[in-house]
Design an enzyme around this catalytic site. Sequence first.
Site, PDB file in Angstrom:
ATOM      1  N   TRP A  37      -7.863   2.588  -7.852  1.00  0.00           N
ATOM      2  CA  TRP A  37      -6.881   1.739  -8.632  1.00  0.00           C
ATOM      3  C   TRP A  37      -6.369   2.718  -8.352  1.00  0.00           C
ATOM      4  O   TRP A  37      -4.946   3.174  -9.086  1.00  0.00           O
ATOM      5  CB  TRP A  37      -7.678   1.838 -10.217  1.00  0.00           C
TER       6      TRP A  37
ATOM      7  N   HIS B 299      -7.923   7.969   2.737  1.00  0.00           N
ATOM      8  CA  HIS B 299      -7.379   7.707   2.928  1.00  0.00           C
ATOM      9  C   HIS B 299      -5.729   7.559   3.169  1.00  0.00           C
ATOM     10  O   HIS B 299      -5.401   8.313   2.995  1.00  0.00           O
ATOM     11  CB  HIS B 299      -6.717   6.938   1.316  1.00  0.00           C
TER      12      HIS B 299
ATOM     13  N   GLY C 122      -0.592  -2.358   0.117  1.00  0.00           N
ATOM     14  CA  GLY C 122       0.668  -2.696  -0.716  1.00  0.00           C
ATOM     15  C   GLY C 122       1.773  -3.373  -0.371  1.00  0.00           C
ATOM     16  O   GLY C 122       3.068  -3.286  -0.814  1.00  0.00           O
TER      17      GLY C 122
ATOM     18  N   SER D  12      -3.437  -5.605   0.501  1.00  0.00           N
ATOM     19  CA  SER D  12      -3.130  -6.809  -0.293  1.00  0.00           C
ATOM     20  C   SER D  12      -4.236  -7.153   0.254  1.00  0.00           C
ATOM     21  O   SER D  12      -3.616  -9.531   0.240  1.00  0.00           O
ATOM     22  CB  SER D  12      -2.130  -7.337   0.700  1.00  0.00           C
TER      23      SER D  12
ATOM     24  N   GLY E 159      -6.672  -2.690  -3.996  1.00  0.00           N
ATOM     25  CA  GLY E 159      -6.148  -1.776  -4.436  1.00  0.00           C
ATOM     26  C   GLY E 159      -5.743  -2.437  -5.536  1.00  0.00           C
ATOM     27  O   GLY E 159      -6.075  -2.963  -6.371  1.00  0.00           O
TER      28      GLY E 159
END
Length: 238
Positions: A13, A93, A166, A196, A217
């Site tokens: 998240w 990350h 993203g 994605s 994500g």
Amino acid sequence: MISAERTYFFGNWKMHGSHHNVKAFACHFQKFQPALNHEIVLFVPFPYLMAIKGIFPSLGAQDCSIHESGNITGDVGAAMLKDMGVKYVLVGHSERRHYYHESQQILLQKYKRILEQHLVPVICLGESLEERGHQLTLKVLKDQIAPFLTDDEPKIFAYEPLWAIGTGTHARPDQLRDVYVFLKEMTSAPLLYGGSVTPQNAHSLLDVPGINGLLVGQASRDPLSWKALLTNQQNTIF
Ligand code: PGA
């Protein structure tokens, strides 16, 4: 048990959500029955772990301190995460590597703290678009993964190319095959893909040999897309 025989669906998240909507989301999935060999985990911001503890079966944290405990304002230690029922912790990350300049040395310290608590580190790897353009993908991955291969502790690796996170552009299966052959030669740990992922592309990504799961994500934050992502997979009952 951490095993490449299982399929992992990890929802990251990031810094999104509110107490209300994280809890509503977890309640929505409370009765969800994953297939026996599926592991479904939510990585929510630290304050919201408490909100879904006992509701969502498997919890992940997005980061942890390099320190065990002490006068380090703002840090959250691996022991505290364990105390909250967390099982998995992300390490490295790309957003943390980028915004906080987390070096390999820092990541190794976090990794050690996580293992000390018998939690499972999920180590993120990935090259930039520029590195890919210079055919450096495998070299970058080798440098990033090597320090974590000196023990047999349970762990998971997530390949997340920076250019796919993203952006709405996921890596194509033909771009992934060589990467996973290479990673499989280096480790028997489960290997995830992230960047994605959507309900529409999840199936073809999971079909790539060597991919044992997905780190998702944006598509993990909407109950409808998360449900579609999970239920598009065989043997999952809702
Ligand atoms: P995304 O993020 O699915 O929104 O691209 C993935 C991740 O950063 O873990």
